[in-house]
Design a protein around this motif. Structure first.
Motif, short mmCIF file in Angstrom:
data_model
loop_
_atom_site.label_atom_id
_atom_site.label_comp_id
_atom_site.label_asym_id
_atom_site.label_seq_id
_atom_site.Cartn_x
_atom_site.Cartn_y
_atom_site.Cartn_z
N THR A 66 0.68 -1.15 0.14
CA THR A 66 0.00 0.12 0.02
C THR A 66 0.82 1.32 -0.11
O THR A 66 2.03 1.14 0.14
N ARG A 67 0.36 2.27 -0.19
CA ARG A 67 1.05 3.67 -0.19
C ARG A 67 1.51 3.80 1.14
O ARG A 67 2.96 4.29 1.16
N GLU A 68 1.03 3.55 2.01
CA GLU A 68 1.58 3.62 3.53
C GLU A 68 2.57 2.59 3.99
O GLU A 68 3.39 2.83 4.64
N ASN A 69 2.61 1.62 3.50
CA ASN A 69 3.53 0.52 3.72
C ASN A 69 4.61 0.48 2.68
O ASN A 69 5.62 -0.57 2.85
N LEU A 72 10.29 4.36 -1.60
CA LEU A 72 11.23 4.29 -2.61
C LEU A 72 12.69 4.36 -1.97
O LEU A 72 12.91 5.31 -1.25
N ASP A 73 13.60 3.53 -2.07
CA ASP A 73 14.95 3.65 -1.65
C ASP A 73 15.82 4.44 -2.55
O ASP A 73 15.07 4.97 -3.51
N SER A 74 16.91 4.55 -2.40
CA SER A 74 17.93 5.68 -3.02
C SER A 74 18.08 5.22 -4.27
O SER A 74 18.62 6.11 -5.12
N ARG A 75 17.76 4.08 -4.57
CA ARG A 75 17.83 3.43 -6.24
C ARG A 75 16.49 3.53 -7.03
O ARG A 75 16.38 3.47 -8.17
N GLY A 76 15.55 4.22 -6.14
CA GLY A 76 14.06 4.21 -6.69
C GLY A 76 13.39 3.18 -6.95
O GLY A 76 12.14 3.01 -7.62
N PHE A 77 13.79 2.05 -6.13
CA PHE A 77 12.71 0.84 -5.95
C PHE A 77 11.99 0.79 -4.86
O PHE A 77 12.26 1.40 -3.69
N ARG A 78 10.79 0.15 -5.17
CA ARG A 78 9.80 0.16 -4.04
C ARG A 78 10.29 -0.88 -2.85
O ARG A 78 10.59 -1.84 -3.19
N GLN A 79 10.15 -0.50 -1.48
CA GLN A 79 10.66 -1.29 -0.48
C GLN A 79 9.35 -1.40 0.31
O GLN A 79 8.58 -0.31 0.68
N CYS A 80 9.27 -2.35 1.30
CA CYS A 80 8.09 -2.56 2.25
C CYS A 80 8.56 -2.12 3.64
O CYS A 80 9.79 -2.61 4.06
#
Length: 91
Positions: A66-69, A72-80
């Motif tokens: 979800t948006r709350e969970n 984006l890390d420093s590389r631009g990847f979504r992280q949980c």
């Protein structure tokens, strides 16, 4: 440039892409062992894999993306965030 210097010339009609199983495009990665010359079609197939990954609804530990969970890390990847919290708690 790194590929040309450390691996060799890029054949006509080819472009440099991350080697399988890496599959993920990291613009800043210049390790010649992670790169290979591939056709445009192969490079696009690999990019399609990244787009599919961006549509995931849950992380590998089954936390909802979800948006709350997510962040984006420093590389631009979504992280949980839940996974990060669990990892921090284990430390």
């Amino acid at each position: 440039m790194v590929f040309k210097l450390l691996v060799g010339e890029i054949p006509e009609g080819f472009q440099v892409s991350h080697a399988e199983p890496r599959g993920v495009h990291h613009a800043r990665c210049c390790n010649p062992h992670h790169l290979e010359a591939v056709t445009r079609e192969e490079a696009l197939r690999r990019r399609a894999w990244e787009k599919a990954r961006s549509r995931r609804t849950h992380c590998r530990h089954n936390h909802e993306c979800t948006r709350e969970n997510t962040y984006l890390d420093s590389r631009g990847f979504r992280q949980c965030r839940a996974c990060r919290s669990e990892r921090d708690n284990r430390r």
